[in-house]
Design a protein around this motif. Structure first.
Motif: not given
Ligand code: ADP
Ligand code: ZN
Length: 214
Positions: A11-23, A121-137
């Motif tokens: 968890p938090g290694a970045g797989k979701g962040t990379y997957a959204s961009r690579v796809s 993980l402590g600073t992650r935010e997720t979109c309720r609608k589309c699931g895109w992942i952010y990080n407040t830092i």
């Protein structure tokens, strides 16, 4: 170009962040197991109701539930042009089930130093609608609390509280780490390590694209 892909990592290694961009770059479908499950919960489906209790505790949802959701998703027409599986498989049982559904061309294991992962993980935010992942830092939205992609509301996931994050790590070490050897033995695995946590994801996205061409 390889287009039937699995992204592994804690968890938090970045797989979701990379997957959204690579796809997006490859025009293939990003399938996040966590997102599929959260959607099922949101819509109150029978599977979603069963899954919720496990997710809230940081435990894995039983294989039957996840496998049937993934099987249904992989059968949809957009998966035919290629896909990245993010967060699936997470157990050897799921990996074997996946093998019976579709052939995987490459598995990438993402790693990052633990202190960085915990901070992310402590600073992650997720979109309720589309699931895109952010990080407040490091990956701030343009407008705080609002998704750049779809205007949806950003929220902090219930399972990102420190106790639950710790449990997700324990479960990862016990249940998901064996998948690294499983796919290495099949000759499908490559490993990509991010040394620093504060660099933008684009550098790693480039490394992934290079690996897919090889
Ligand atoms: P992360 O990748 O950050 O750990 P996910 O969004 O992928 O988070 O997963 C959130 C939760 O959904 C997990 O803690 C687990 O309860 C459930 N889950 C996701 N994928 C699976 C899976 N393949 N098998 C079982 N449970 C899963
Ligand atoms: Zn969004």
């Amino acid at each position: 170009m390889k287009t039937r892909l699995v992204f592994l990592g804690p968890p938090g290694a970045g797989k979701g962040t990379y997957a959204s961009r690579v796809s997006i770059k490859l025009g293939i479908t990003h399938i996040s197991a966590g997102q599929l499950l959260r959607n099922a919960v949101k819509h109150g489906t029978a599977l979603g109701l069963k899954a919720k209790a496990y997710m809230d505790e940081g435990e894995l949802v039983p294989n039957e539930i996840v496998v049937s959701l993934m099987k249904e998703r992989l059968a949809q027409p957009d998966a035919a042009k290629g896909f990245i599986l993010d967060g699936f498989p997470r157990t050897l049982g799921q990996a074997e089930a996946l093998g019976g559904i579709v052939g995987i061309e490459l598995v990438i294991n993402f790693t990052a130093p633990e202190d960085i992962i915990v901070k992310r993980l402590g600073t992650r935010e997720t979109c309720r609608k589309c699931g895109w992942i952010y990080n407040t830092i490091t990956l701030k939205p343009k407008v705080p609390g609002v998704c750049d992609k779809c205007g949806g509301e950003l929220y902090q996931r219930e399972d990102e509280k420190p106790e639950v994050v710790r449990e997700r790590f324990r479960v990862y070490n016990e249940k998901s780490k064996p998948l690294i050897d499983y796919y290495r033995d099949k000759g499908l695995l490559i490993e990509l390590a991010s040394e620093k946590g504060d660099e933008p994801p684009e550098a790693m996205v480039e490394k992934v694209l290079q690996a897919l061409k090889a």
